[in-house]
Design a protein around this motif. Structure first.
Motif, mmCIF file in Angstrom:
data_model
loop_
_atom_site.group_PDB
_atom_site.id
_atom_site.type_symbol
_atom_site.label_atom_id
_atom_site.label_comp_id
_atom_site.label_asym_id
_atom_site.label_seq_id
_atom_site.Cartn_x
_atom_site.Cartn_y
_atom_site.Cartn_z
ATOM 1 N N UNK A 1 66.766 8.108 43.043
ATOM 2 C CA UNK A 1 66.322 8.821 41.850
ATOM 3 C C UNK A 1 64.820 9.058 41.933
ATOM 4 N N UNK A 2 64.377 10.183 41.374
ATOM 5 C CA UNK A 2 62.971 10.566 41.447
ATOM 6 C C UNK A 2 62.468 10.886 40.038
ATOM 7 N N UNK A 3 61.403 10.209 39.639
ATOM 8 C CA UNK A 3 60.847 10.378 38.297
ATOM 9 C C UNK A 3 59.504 11.092 38.416
ATOM 10 N N UNK A 4 59.432 12.277 37.840
ATOM 11 C CA UNK A 4 58.219 13.094 37.899
ATOM 12 C C UNK A 4 57.369 12.824 36.657
ATOM 13 N N UNK A 5 56.092 12.512 36.874
ATOM 14 C CA UNK A 5 55.142 12.336 35.771
ATOM 15 C C UNK A 5 53.879 13.125 36.092
ATOM 16 N N UNK A 6 52.935 13.152 35.150
ATOM 17 C CA UNK A 6 51.739 13.970 35.344
ATOM 18 C C UNK A 6 50.528 13.327 34.687
ATOM 19 N N UNK A 7 49.373 13.667 35.226
ATOM 20 C CA UNK A 7 48.091 13.207 34.695
ATOM 21 C C UNK A 7 47.235 14.442 34.443
ATOM 22 N N UNK A 8 46.671 14.532 33.240
ATOM 23 C CA UNK A 8 45.868 15.689 32.849
ATOM 24 C C UNK A 8 44.393 15.299 32.787
ATOM 25 N N UNK A 9 43.546 16.092 33.432
ATOM 26 C CA UNK A 9 42.100 15.887 33.364
ATOM 27 C C UNK A 9 41.477 17.085 32.661
ATOM 28 N N UNK A 10 40.616 16.817 31.689
ATOM 29 C CA UNK A 10 39.996 17.899 30.929
ATOM 30 C C UNK A 10 38.606 18.222 31.467
ATOM 31 N N UNK A 11 38.076 19.359 31.041
ATOM 32 C CA UNK A 11 36.794 19.836 31.558
ATOM 33 C C UNK A 11 35.632 18.914 31.201
ATOM 34 N N UNK A 12 35.798 18.062 30.179
ATOM 35 C CA UNK A 12 34.734 17.119 29.825
ATOM 36 C C UNK A 12 34.941 15.756 30.482
ATOM 37 N N UNK A 13 35.897 15.672 31.421
ATOM 38 C CA UNK A 13 36.081 14.453 32.202
ATOM 39 C C UNK A 13 37.082 13.459 31.660
#
Length: 238
Positions: free
Chosen positions: A194-206
């Motif tokens: 099984x494969x679990x996809x997640x994400x990390x968001x970085x904004x322009x102010x760091x």
């Protein structure tokens, strides 16, 4: 007249109280702006019912790796970041994948090994120039990418000695068939990888956003809209 005068005095006192209140003593913190994301399987259509959640494109295992010819296999997805108040801008989206392997321990008990060993997964791809707020970004996760990320993973199937997952004689994983479906063979009945996809968001102010409330953002039950959200997407081998 007395009633009007009394109301005027009360109003004046309330105004004076609010004007003199020290906001630094307020025990409730102010709300900072934030961002979240919505990731779905690409190529699966909306079912036409705006109230129906989850939609076919966000259901686990809606798309999967095939059992064979995995060298060229991929799962197509798309993601969009959302800033509800338009105060933040996302300038990088990192896509992670956790690989989970099912096996049976020496006592015959079913087990699941998180091959990432960190609960976060391995970085698979990065969207370096995301589209604007609430606009889709398409990407793919290939079997080759996941294999390259996990080819050195090992598990102590006997609780003592670690064995490389992809060189385990008890469960062969030949080239082009690295990832296994649910099987019942000499090593017992085991579930599919099984494969679990997640994400990390970085904004322009760091700022970095990688964790959200599992009772709200991660389990968004609201009708279909441009503000929908989730926190992971899962697929397997079939």
């Amino acid at each position: 007249m007395k009633k009007i005068l009394s109301l005027s005095i009360i109003a004046s006192l309330l105004f004076a109280f609010s004007a003199c209140r020290d906001e630094s003593l307020n025990p409730l913190p102010g709300w900072d702006p934030g961002v979240h994301a919505f990731t779905v399987f690409d190529g699966i259509n909306f079912n036409g019912n705006i109230l129906a959640r989850p939609q076919p494109y966000e259901v686990a295992n809606a798309k999967n790796f095939p059992k064979a010819s995995q060298n060229d296999a991929k799962v197509d997805l798309k993601t969009r970041w959302v800033s509800l108040d338009n105060k933040l801008t996302v300038n990088k989206i990192e896509i992670y994948v956790r690989m989970l392997e099912s096996y049976n321990d020496p006592d015959g008990n079913p087990k699941v090994a998180d091959l990432s060993e960190n609960g976060k997964g391995k970085l698979i791809t990065t969207i370096t120039t995301p589209a604007a707020n609430r606009k889709w970004n398409t990407f793919s996760i290939t079997a080759q990418q996941v294999y390259d990320a996990y080819k050195n993973a090992s598990v102590a199937y006997d609780k003592v000695n670690k064995v490389n997952v992809f060189n385990n004689p008890a469960r062969p994983r030949p080239a082009g068939a690295w990832f296994r479906p649910a099987e019942t063979t000499g090593y017992g009945s085991v579930g599919a990888d099984s494969f679990v996809v997640t994400w990390v968001l970085t904004t322009s102010d760091g700022q970095v956003f990688n964790t959200w409330n599992p009772d709200s953002i991660c389990a968004d039950p609201t009708p279909v809209s441009e503000a929908n959200s989730n926190c992971q997407l899962t697929f397997t081998v079939r």
